[in-house]
Design a protein around this motif. Structure first.
Motif, short mmCIF file in Angstrom:
data_model
loop_
_atom_site.label_atom_id
_atom_site.label_comp_id
_atom_site.label_asym_id
_atom_site.label_seq_id
_atom_site.Cartn_x
_atom_site.Cartn_y
_atom_site.Cartn_z
N PHE A 172 9.73 61.76 27.14
CA PHE A 172 10.18 61.14 28.40
C PHE A 172 11.70 61.02 28.42
N GLY A 173 12.28 61.19 29.61
CA GLY A 173 13.70 61.00 29.79
C GLY A 173 14.03 59.58 30.22
N THR A 174 15.25 59.40 30.70
CA THR A 174 15.72 58.09 31.16
C THR A 174 15.24 57.83 32.59
N THR A 175 14.83 56.61 32.85
CA THR A 175 14.36 56.24 34.19
C THR A 175 15.54 55.97 35.11
N THR A 176 15.50 56.53 36.32
CA THR A 176 16.52 56.27 37.34
C THR A 176 15.89 55.52 38.51
N THR A 177 16.73 54.79 39.24
CA THR A 177 16.24 53.93 40.32
C THR A 177 17.00 54.19 41.61
N ASP A 178 16.29 54.19 42.72
CA ASP A 178 16.90 54.29 44.05
C ASP A 178 16.46 53.07 44.86
N PRO A 179 17.36 52.10 45.08
CA PRO A 179 16.99 50.93 45.88
C PRO A 179 17.00 51.28 47.37
N ILE A 180 15.89 51.00 48.05
CA ILE A 180 15.76 51.32 49.47
C ILE A 180 15.69 50.01 50.26
N GLN A 181 16.50 49.91 51.30
CA GLN A 181 16.57 48.70 52.11
C GLN A 181 16.14 49.00 53.56
N PRO A 182 14.89 48.73 53.91
CA PRO A 182 14.44 48.95 55.29
C PRO A 182 15.20 48.06 56.27
N GLN A 183 15.35 48.55 57.48
CA GLN A 183 16.09 47.82 58.52
C GLN A 183 15.18 47.53 59.71
N LEU A 184 15.48 46.44 60.41
CA LEU A 184 14.75 46.10 61.63
C LEU A 184 15.15 47.02 62.77
N PHE A 185 16.42 47.40 62.83
CA PHE A 185 16.88 48.34 63.85
C PHE A 185 18.03 49.16 63.29
N ARG A 186 18.33 50.25 63.99
CA ARG A 186 19.38 51.16 63.56
C ARG A 186 20.22 51.55 64.78
N ILE A 187 21.54 51.46 64.65
CA ILE A 187 22.46 51.80 65.74
C ILE A 187 23.29 53.01 65.33
N THR A 188 23.38 53.98 66.21
CA THR A 188 24.20 55.17 65.96
C THR A 188 25.15 55.38 67.14
N LYS A 189 26.30 55.97 66.84
CA LYS A 189 27.29 56.29 67.86
C LYS A 189 27.75 57.72 67.65
N THR A 190 27.59 58.55 68.69
CA THR A 190 27.95 59.96 68.60
C THR A 190 28.87 60.32 69.77
N SER A 191 29.54 61.45 69.64
CA SER A 191 30.39 61.94 70.72
C SER A 191 30.08 63.41 70.98
N PHE A 200 40.98 65.87 79.48
CA PHE A 200 40.07 66.14 78.36
C PHE A 200 39.22 64.90 78.10
N GLN A 201 38.29 64.69 79.03
CA GLN A 201 37.40 63.54 78.92
C GLN A 201 36.14 63.91 78.12
N HIS A 202 35.68 62.96 77.32
CA HIS A 202 34.48 63.16 76.51
C HIS A 202 33.62 61.90 76.56
N THR A 203 32.39 62.04 76.13
CA THR A 203 31.42 60.95 76.23
C THR A 203 31.00 60.47 74.85
N TYR A 204 30.97 59.16 74.68
CA TYR A 204 30.39 58.53 73.49
C TYR A 204 29.01 57.97 73.87
N THR A 205 28.06 58.16 72.99
CA THR A 205 26.72 57.65 73.22
C THR A 205 26.35 56.69 72.09
N VAL A 206 26.03 55.45 72.49
CA VAL A 206 25.58 54.44 71.53
C VAL A 206 24.08 54.25 71.74
N SER A 207 23.30 54.44 70.68
CA SER A 207 21.84 54.33 70.79
C SER A 207 21.32 53.34 69.76
N MET A 208 20.16 52.81 70.06
CA MET A 208 19.55 51.80 69.19
C MET A 208 18.08 52.12 69.01
N ALA A 209 17.66 52.24 67.75
CA ALA A 209 16.25 52.44 67.42
C ALA A 209 15.73 51.18 66.75
#
Length: 321
Positions: free
Chosen positions: A216-235, A248-257
């Motif tokens: 057996f090798g060495t054990t590695t760990t990945d801590p995962i933190q679930p979220q109630l909601f997620r917000i993203t901002k794209t252009s 030169f106008q552009h659009t930003y979109t803010v979304s919430m899951a």
């Protein structure tokens, strides 16, 4: 260290003459010498299994999450360091915070383990009330099965790689599988997924299970933190670059899951614009009857955009709000 015997014959002196004039030779003595010879120094060789677990996203409560275990043999290059029958032990925190709530962690999705699209042979076990699980094939030096310890109710997932052997010169192999976050998981709580690499037969190509103990090798760990909601901002700027000026106008979109089946009440979105961005308009527009809503200046760069969204019912999609 080795001992060598060196032998030689030594004459007992010159021959002596008898009365008759004949010459009589004295006996020769056999002499033995013990000489020591130093053998070259030899190092014990062994394969070194390595497994690292990781995820690319932060999941929502009740959402499936793609996970990756990277398997490798990190021993020094050489044919003597090839490991045989590689596998990975993954521990999934199915119980989570239990008690009081049961099964509110992250579980393994059956049949989801694969390598380059090829389904992998997988054994899923559950730690008993004593926190023990019997490994399906790994053996101790006395031939008894390896007992893996963990939290009662959590899962031990044993994944066999599709290789008879695995050498240090081979590239790392990525095992893909899916975790399922319970809809009872606690927001921002850390749930640890662990991975341990191994070789069923160490460096013996013959595969003698009563002689070769599992490595057996060495054990590695990945801590995962679930979220109630997620917000993203794209252009919509191409390659995130643009010229300056009003042409030169552009659009930003803010979304919430929001996590599926969850409701977030009285949501208020606030977006602070940098002083090199000029606000033009927003959709939906500011509600003049809502004192919370706020638009930045349309003539001075920067400012703050505030928009009251009310209650948001989650579906897990970025279009929830």
């Amino acid at each position: 260290m080795a001992w060598l015997r060196m032998e030689s014959l030594v004459a007992g002196g010159e021959g002596a003459r008898t009365r008759s004039g004949a010459t009589r030779l004295k006996r020769r003595r056999r002499v033995s010498q013990l000489l020591a010879e130093q053998f070259e120094k030899r190092l014990a060789l062994a394969a070194v299994p390595s497994a690292t677990v990781s995820n690319a996203t932060t999941p929502l409560i009740g959402e499936e999450i793609p996970l990756v275990v990277t398997f490798d043999n990190t021993a020094a290059p050489g044919a003597d360091n090839i490991g045989y029958s590689p596998f990975v032990d993954i521990v999934m925190p199915k119980m989570g915070d239990a008690p009081p709530a049961p099964d509110n962690g992250i579980s393994f999705k059956p049949g989801s383990a694969s390598y380059n699209g090829l389904a992998l042979q997988t054994t899923v076990l559950e730690f008993d009330a004593s926190g023990q699980a019997t490994h399906p094939f790994a053996k101790n030096p006395d031939g008894t099965p390896v007992i893996v310890t963990g939290t009662p109710g959590d899962q031990l997932v044993v994944v066999q790689l599709p290789f008879g052997s695995y050498g240090p010169e081979q590239p790392a192999a990525e095992i893909n599988f899916t975790g399922v976050v319970s809809d009872l998981a606690q927001p921002s709580h850390s749930y640890a997924v662990t991975a341990t690499g191994g070789f069923r037969y160490q460096t013996d190509a013959s595969g003698n299970p009563t002689i070769d103990v599992a490595d057996f090798g060495t054990t590695t760990t990945d801590p995962i933190q679930p979220q109630l909601f997620r917000i993203t901002k794209t252009s919509n700027t191409p390659e995130h670059e643009t010229a300056t000026g009003p042409n030169f106008q552009h659009t930003y979109t803010v979304s919430m899951a929001v996590a599926p089946g969850q409701t977030v009440k009285d949501v208020v979105l606030t977006d602070d614009l940098p002083n090199n961005i000029q606000f033009v308009s927003a959709t939906p527009a500011k509600d003049p009857n809502n004192p919370i809503d706020e638009d930045p200046s349309t003539s001075t760069p920067g400012g703050r955009l505030v928009l009251a969204l009310g209650d948001v019912v989650g579906t897990g999609n970025d279009t929830d709000a």
